[in-house]
Design a protein around this motif. Structure first.
Motif, mmCIF file in Angstrom:
data_model
loop_
_atom_site.group_PDB
_atom_site.id
_atom_site.type_symbol
_atom_site.label_atom_id
_atom_site.label_comp_id
_atom_site.label_asym_id
_atom_site.label_seq_id
_atom_site.Cartn_x
_atom_site.Cartn_y
_atom_site.Cartn_z
ATOM 1 N N ARG A 1 13.405 8.347 4.566
ATOM 2 C CA ARG A 1 13.732 8.764 2.962
ATOM 3 C C ARG A 1 13.438 9.662 3.017
ATOM 4 N NH1 ARG A 1 9.323 3.693 2.381
ATOM 5 N NH2 ARG A 1 10.090 1.818 3.177
ATOM 6 N N TYR A 2 14.833 9.689 1.577
ATOM 7 C CA TYR A 2 14.917 11.052 1.004
ATOM 8 C C TYR A 2 14.506 11.039 -0.555
ATOM 9 C CZ TYR A 2 16.668 15.239 -1.449
ATOM 10 O OH TYR A 2 16.444 16.626 -2.272
ATOM 11 N N ARG A 3 14.057 11.517 -1.261
ATOM 12 C CA ARG A 3 13.382 11.388 -3.164
ATOM 13 C C ARG A 3 13.704 12.289 -3.148
ATOM 14 N NH1 ARG A 3 9.374 7.838 -4.775
ATOM 15 N NH2 ARG A 3 10.641 6.107 -4.304
ATOM 16 N N ARG A 4 13.852 12.607 -4.067
ATOM 17 C CA ARG A 4 14.509 14.010 -4.774
ATOM 18 C C ARG A 4 13.146 14.966 -5.546
ATOM 19 N NH1 ARG A 4 18.843 15.029 -8.975
ATOM 20 N NH2 ARG A 4 17.929 14.210 -10.679
ATOM 21 N N SER A 5 12.436 13.742 -6.166
ATOM 22 C CA SER A 5 11.321 13.737 -6.790
ATOM 23 C C SER A 5 10.691 13.306 -6.970
ATOM 24 C CB SER A 5 11.680 14.631 -8.554
ATOM 25 O OG SER A 5 11.909 13.546 -9.171
ATOM 26 N N PRO A 6 9.407 13.327 -6.961
ATOM 27 C CA PRO A 6 8.235 11.811 -7.475
ATOM 28 C C PRO A 6 8.526 10.798 -8.239
ATOM 29 C CG PRO A 6 7.187 13.890 -6.950
ATOM 30 C CD PRO A 6 8.556 14.076 -7.281
ATOM 31 N N ASP A 7 9.300 11.485 -9.282
ATOM 32 C CA ASP A 7 9.292 10.686 -10.556
ATOM 33 C C ASP A 7 10.819 9.793 -10.200
ATOM 34 O OD1 ASP A 7 7.612 12.130 -11.527
ATOM 35 O OD2 ASP A 7 8.920 13.028 -12.814
ATOM 36 N N SER A 8 11.691 9.792 -9.556
ATOM 37 C CA SER A 8 12.872 10.134 -9.635
ATOM 38 C C SER A 8 13.181 8.201 -9.192
ATOM 39 C CB SER A 8 13.932 10.551 -8.653
ATOM 40 O OG SER A 8 15.095 9.638 -7.516
ATOM 41 N N LEU B 1 4.980 7.145 9.289
ATOM 42 C CA LEU B 1 3.912 8.115 9.558
ATOM 43 C C LEU B 1 4.282 9.778 9.893
ATOM 44 C CD1 LEU B 1 6.850 7.075 12.816
ATOM 45 C CD2 LEU B 1 4.214 6.862 13.342
ATOM 46 N N GLY B 2 4.803 10.607 8.485
ATOM 47 C CA GLY B 2 4.949 11.440 7.802
ATOM 48 C C GLY B 2 5.221 11.980 6.908
ATOM 49 N N ARG B 3 4.900 12.439 6.211
ATOM 50 C CA ARG B 3 5.670 13.068 4.621
ATOM 51 C C ARG B 3 5.442 14.419 5.118
ATOM 52 N NH1 ARG B 3 3.338 10.720 -0.439
ATOM 53 N NH2 ARG B 3 5.023 9.454 0.056
ATOM 54 N N ARG B 4 7.139 15.262 4.418
ATOM 55 C CA ARG B 4 7.007 17.205 4.201
ATOM 56 C C ARG B 4 7.908 16.464 2.984
ATOM 57 N NH1 ARG B 4 7.892 21.060 8.811
ATOM 58 N NH2 ARG B 4 6.051 20.611 9.013
ATOM 59 N N GLY B 5 7.402 17.285 1.881
ATOM 60 C CA GLY B 5 7.991 17.550 0.538
ATOM 61 C C GLY B 5 8.709 16.066 0.270
ATOM 62 N N PRO B 6 10.471 16.048 0.401
ATOM 63 C CA PRO B 6 11.005 14.620 -0.297
ATOM 64 C C PRO B 6 11.040 14.128 0.583
ATOM 65 C CG PRO B 6 12.140 16.832 -0.731
ATOM 66 C CD PRO B 6 11.296 17.084 0.095
ATOM 67 N N LEU B 7 11.229 14.123 1.766
ATOM 68 C CA LEU B 7 11.508 13.564 3.217
ATOM 69 C C LEU B 7 10.441 12.679 4.161
ATOM 70 C CD1 LEU B 7 13.127 16.134 5.383
ATOM 71 C CD2 LEU B 7 14.256 13.816 4.498
ATOM 72 N N GLU B 8 10.438 11.353 4.045
ATOM 73 C CA GLU B 8 9.343 10.428 4.420
ATOM 74 C C GLU B 8 9.518 9.585 5.874
ATOM 75 O OE1 GLU B 8 7.093 6.562 3.061
ATOM 76 O OE2 GLU B 8 6.980 8.127 1.553
ATOM 77 N N TRP B 9 8.884 10.236 7.087
ATOM 78 C CA TRP B 9 9.289 9.635 7.640
ATOM 79 C C TRP B 9 8.040 7.836 7.891
ATOM 80 C CZ3 TRP B 9 8.279 14.570 8.178
ATOM 81 C CH2 TRP B 9 10.001 14.810 7.952
ATOM 82 N N ARG B 10 9.726 6.645 8.361
ATOM 83 C CA ARG B 10 8.404 5.450 8.748
ATOM 84 C C ARG B 10 9.137 4.619 10.153
ATOM 85 N NH1 ARG B 10 6.169 2.007 3.700
ATOM 86 N NH2 ARG B 10 5.791 4.559 2.332
ATOM 87 N N ARG C 1 0.856 -1.441 0.470
ATOM 88 C CA ARG C 1 0.082 0.023 0.508
ATOM 89 C C ARG C 1 0.817 1.196 -0.130
ATOM 90 N NH1 ARG C 1 -3.313 -2.672 -1.199
ATOM 91 N NH2 ARG C 1 -5.254 -3.775 -0.294
ATOM 92 N N GLU C 2 0.366 2.660 -0.595
ATOM 93 C CA GLU C 2 1.052 3.829 -0.136
ATOM 94 C C GLU C 2 2.035 3.918 1.298
ATOM 95 O OE1 GLU C 2 1.315 8.416 -1.259
ATOM 96 O OE2 GLU C 2 -0.892 6.928 -1.743
ATOM 97 N N TRP C 3 1.188 2.944 2.262
ATOM 98 C CA TRP C 3 1.594 3.681 3.186
ATOM 99 C C TRP C 3 2.213 2.252 4.306
ATOM 100 C CZ3 TRP C 3 -0.543 0.254 7.156
ATOM 101 C CH2 TRP C 3 -1.735 -0.548 6.687
ATOM 102 N N LEU C 4 2.771 1.448 3.480
ATOM 103 C CA LEU C 4 3.244 0.005 3.839
ATOM 104 C C LEU C 4 3.613 -0.805 3.144
ATOM 105 C CD1 LEU C 4 2.122 -2.158 5.970
ATOM 106 C CD2 LEU C 4 1.281 -3.106 4.964
#
Length: 194
Positions: free
Chosen positions: A143-150, A109-118, A58-61
């Protein structure tokens, strides 16, 4: 702490059958991480690498399968052997090989821009110099992803693992059943469901 880890292991075991089938996955990633283990026991602080396969259910799992090998060096005092002999214990060097295999369920747990916490609950199997131990861990991953397409994503994580204890013998170190792991690495998305 041991009760928390037992409950965590039991919860992960119950949750695994409920994870959707691989056919329903939306993405799959392979990753490689450098891992530092910290322990108060004589295994030292093994340093190594870990490979992982992440399947996004899933998007969150995610469902993660991992395998790693680390090596460390430590010291301990070896007894004289014969209690009738009056001698001082001598310090010996110990080289340790630590292998770890695990299955985890990283949950967002959360997401802000290119950063995400799990939050990452995990069931572990450790091999300390050929002796197998089972346990569980709980960690936090960024997690850090520069852009959604990366397709590339950088990972940094820390967790605490607990297993049974392993007493010292003449040819191997003691292991107090607790490890703290710190890892840094990257993962690559090689499959996306259309």
């Amino acid at each position: 702490m041991p009760r928390l880890l037992i409950r965590l292991a039991f919860g992960c075991a119950l949750a695994l059958p409920a994870v959707p089938s691989l056919a329903a996955q939306s993405a799959a990633h392979v990753g490689l991480q450098g891992v530092l283990h910290e322990s108060r026991s004589a295994v030292g602080d093994p340093l190594g690498v870990s490979a992982q396969l992440d399947i996004t259910a899933r998007e969150w799992l995610d469902v993660r399968f991992s395998y790693g090998v680390s090596r460390g060096a430590g010291q301990r005092f070896a007894p004289c052997g014969d209690p009738a002999i009056n001698c001082a214990p001598r310090q010996v060097n110990i080289d340790t090989r630590l292998t770890t295999a695990g299955v985890a369920l990283p949950m967002r747990l959360g997401r802000r821009g290119p950063l995400e916490w799990r939050l990452v609950p995990r069931l572990d199997g450790h091999g300390v110099d050929g002796t197998a131990l089972l346990g569980a861990s709980l960690g936090l991953e960024a997690r850090y992803r520069r852009s959604p397409d990366s397709r590339l994503e950088w990972l940094a994580a820390a967790d605490v693992s607990g297993t049974s204890e392993l007493p010292a013998t003449a040819d191997r170190p003691s292991y107090d059943g607790a490890l703290r792991r710190f890892s840094l690495g990257v993962r690559y998305r090689f499959y996306t469901r259309r």
